[in-house]
Design an enzyme around this catalytic site. Structure first.
Site, short mmCIF file in Angstrom:
data_model
loop_
_atom_site.label_atom_id
_atom_site.label_comp_id
_atom_site.label_asym_id
_atom_site.label_seq_id
_atom_site.Cartn_x
_atom_site.Cartn_y
_atom_site.Cartn_z
N SER A 25 16.79 1.49 -10.04
CA SER A 25 17.83 0.66 -10.64
C SER A 25 17.54 0.47 -12.13
O SER A 25 16.37 0.50 -12.53
CB SER A 25 17.79 -0.70 -9.91
N ALA A 60 19.78 -0.78 -19.16
CA ALA A 60 21.06 -0.96 -19.84
C ALA A 60 20.89 -0.49 -21.28
O ALA A 60 20.08 -1.05 -22.02
CB ALA A 60 21.46 -2.43 -19.80
N TYR A 191 28.25 -9.21 -18.36
CA TYR A 191 28.32 -8.50 -19.64
C TYR A 191 29.78 -8.13 -19.94
O TYR A 191 30.70 -8.48 -19.20
CB TYR A 191 27.36 -7.30 -19.62
N ARG A 239 28.52 0.00 -12.11
CA ARG A 239 27.87 -1.16 -11.46
C ARG A 239 28.78 -2.36 -11.62
O ARG A 239 29.18 -2.70 -12.73
CB ARG A 239 26.50 -1.44 -12.08
N GLY A 345 14.65 -2.14 -7.58
CA GLY A 345 14.24 -2.62 -8.89
C GLY A 345 12.81 -3.11 -8.86
O GLY A 345 11.86 -2.38 -9.12
C1 LIG Z 1 13.06 -6.65 -15.14
C2 LIG Z 1 14.46 -6.42 -14.71
C3 LIG Z 1 15.34 -5.78 -15.57
C4 LIG Z 1 16.66 -5.52 -15.17
N1 LIG Z 1 17.50 -4.83 -16.00
C5 LIG Z 1 18.73 -4.47 -15.57
C6 LIG Z 1 19.56 -3.63 -16.36
O1 LIG Z 1 19.18 -3.16 -17.42
N2 LIG Z 1 20.80 -3.34 -15.87
C7 LIG Z 1 21.23 -3.81 -14.66
O2 LIG Z 1 22.35 -3.50 -14.25
N3 LIG Z 1 20.44 -4.57 -13.88
C8 LIG Z 1 19.20 -4.89 -14.30
N4 LIG Z 1 18.38 -5.60 -13.48
C9 LIG Z 1 18.80 -5.84 -12.09
C10 LIG Z 1 18.19 -4.73 -11.22
O3 LIG Z 1 18.68 -3.46 -11.59
C11 LIG Z 1 18.46 -4.96 -9.73
O4 LIG Z 1 19.85 -4.93 -9.52
C12 LIG Z 1 17.92 -6.30 -9.26
O5 LIG Z 1 16.60 -6.50 -9.73
C13 LIG Z 1 17.95 -6.42 -7.74
O6 LIG Z 1 17.19 -5.38 -7.16
P1 LIG Z 1 15.67 -5.65 -6.63
O7 LIG Z 1 15.74 -6.78 -5.65
O8 LIG Z 1 15.27 -4.34 -6.00
O9 LIG Z 1 14.82 -5.98 -7.82
C14 LIG Z 1 17.09 -5.92 -13.88
C15 LIG Z 1 16.20 -6.59 -13.04
C16 LIG Z 1 14.89 -6.82 -13.42
C17 LIG Z 1 13.95 -7.48 -12.45
#
Ligand SMILES: Cc1cc2nc3c(=O)[nH]c(=O)nc-3n(C[C@H](O)[C@H](O)[C@H](O)COP(=O)(O)O)c2cc1C
Length: 392
Positions: A25, A60, A191, A239, A345
């Site tokens: 992700s 992003a 966003y 997304r 993520g």
């Molecule tokens: C450190 C961090 C940075 C993230 N950056 C983005 C991002 O750049 N774009 C986005 O759509 N989501 C971002 N997210 C959300 C993750 O892509 C993901 O959807 C979210 O963490 C849930 O998944 P997980 O439970 O596996 O962590 C970020 C999450 C974390 C923890």
């Protein structure tokens, strides 16, 4: 090697084949300088390719400077920034994985500080400093701040809309020229494009606001313009925040309608996240507008129902994300039709070799053949030694 395990079955989208269903992700690293990738980005993203995730997304990546969340976010508004990403793309490809880029514009949630510095918007009277940098004017569908204490964004006028759309298109072209083979449009988490969709972010009275059709118009125009600018064989993801989880906000029914419309303009996969339209963290709300308890927000697969419903009702491929931790859990999501792809993520940051470990757990790779050649023979030897020691 026969493989009935869906997690490790390839998926062909248009002319691009993902070697498995595991996706890294997008994960903001707040480590770029003037939008340029740094050695950290190479180390971070290449590790997931060594771990053999099928598709590795960049964080992003801002299509214009004012669309960054922080000063330290990646950007692709110049050719030089794209060029800095090329070694990362080449490395991911060399591991047999597919490099993807998430294209983003932070809208009214731009001009903030990295979470590990100090959260929230950069104060307007803030002196330029090495950590935060100076604040900048944010833009949005309507001049509504995210919450108390946030910057008041400038409303985008028709020329501003055109500039943003053109910035998405130019960024998409650069990404393709750099070798990215999947693009994702960030329409979630409050966003810019999400704030057009949600009635809580969009109070325009022109053709880009009002009813659902009006609010979907700009995100759909961006998607159509990006689709037209990239080769047919490259898949386009989007997304979304499947629900706002706030009274009067965007609902899962809206997401189904929007996903159908996205399919019509050539979006191939809807990546189903949730929340973020207000200032609060995004994992804190449900479809009825009630805040989730912190326990339910952390429940494994808590957003899978959204990807399942979008997939079933909008007749489009979907990706599930959010607390997907366990290989069996991921496999069950795919087997039961909850999604076509699973994105990880935090878990894949904890264990960047999660796909390789999952393949071992699910019996797909008993001989460590999936591992990078440089490691495979030694990891195999390690396993033999472990076995011998157990027999002793
Ligand atoms: C450190 C961090 C940075 C993230 N950056 C983005 C991002 O750049 N774009 C986005 O759509 N989501 C971002 N997210 C959300 C993750 O892509 C993901 O959807 C979210 O963490 C849930 O998944 P997980 O439970 O596996 O962590 C970020 C999450 C974390 C923890």
């Amino acid at each position: 090697m026969s493989n009935t395990v869906k997690l490790f079955q390839p998926l062909t989208l248009r002319g691009t084949t993902l070697p498995n269903r595991i996706v890294v992700s997008p994960l903001c690293q707040y480590s770029a300088v003037d939008g340029f990738a740094q050695p950290w980005h190479f180390a971070h993203l290449s590790t997931f390719a060594r771990g053999k995730a099928g598709l590795v997304f960049t964080e992003a990546t801002a299509v214009e400077a004012r669309g960054r969340i922080t000063h330290a976010c990646l950007g692709i508004w110049s050719d030089a920034q794209a060029e800095a990403l090329r070694p990362i793309v080449e490395f991911i490809e060399s591991m047999g994985c597919v490099p993807g880029m998430q294209l983003a514009h932070a809208g009214r949630k731009a001009s903030t500080r990295p979470p590990f510095a100090a959260k929230g918007p950069i104060p307007l009277n803030h002196e330029d400093s090495a950590t935060d940098g100076a604040p900048w004017q944010t833009v949005a569908p309507s001049p509504l701040p995210v919450a108390d204490g946030w910057h008041v964004p400038a409303e985008l006028d028709p020329q501003g809309l055109e500039e943003v759309r053109d910035a998405f298109v130019a960024a998409a072209r650069r990404a393709v020229d750099t070798g990215f083979r999947v693009l994702e449009l960030h329409m979630a988490h409050g966003y810019l494009l999400h704030s057009f969709l949600s009635p809580l972010g969009n109070q325009r009275e022109d053709a880009y606001g009002g009813d659902l059709d009006g609010r979907m118009r700009f995100p759909l125009e961006v998607a159509a313009a990006v689709r037209a600018a990239i080769p047919d064989e490259l898949p386009l993801f989007s997304r979304i925040s499947a629900i706002d989880g706030r009274e009067g906000g965007w609902t899962i029914e809206d997401s189904v309608i929007f996903s159908r419309r996205m399919a019509e303009v050539g979006v191939d996969v809807v990546d189903c996240s949730s929340g973020g339209i207000g200032g609060a963290p995004r994992f804190r709300s449900d479809d009825s507008g009630k805040p989730l308890t912190s326990d339910s927000a952390r429940a494994p697969g808590f957003q899978v129902p959204f990807s399942r419903q979008v997939r079933e009702e909008a007749d489009i491929r979907s990706m599930a994300v959010g607390v997907i931790i366990d290989p069996q859990q991921a496999e069950e999501i795919l087997q039961s039709g909850g999604a076509d792809l699973v994105a990880l993520g935090r878990e894949v940051m904890y264990d960047p070799f999660w796909p390789l470990h999952a393949a071992e757990t699910l019996g797909v790779d008993p001989d460590y053949q999936m591992w990078p050649t440089q490691y495979a023979w030694a990891v195999d030897r390690r396993a033999q030694i472990q076995l011998l020691n157990r027999l002793d």
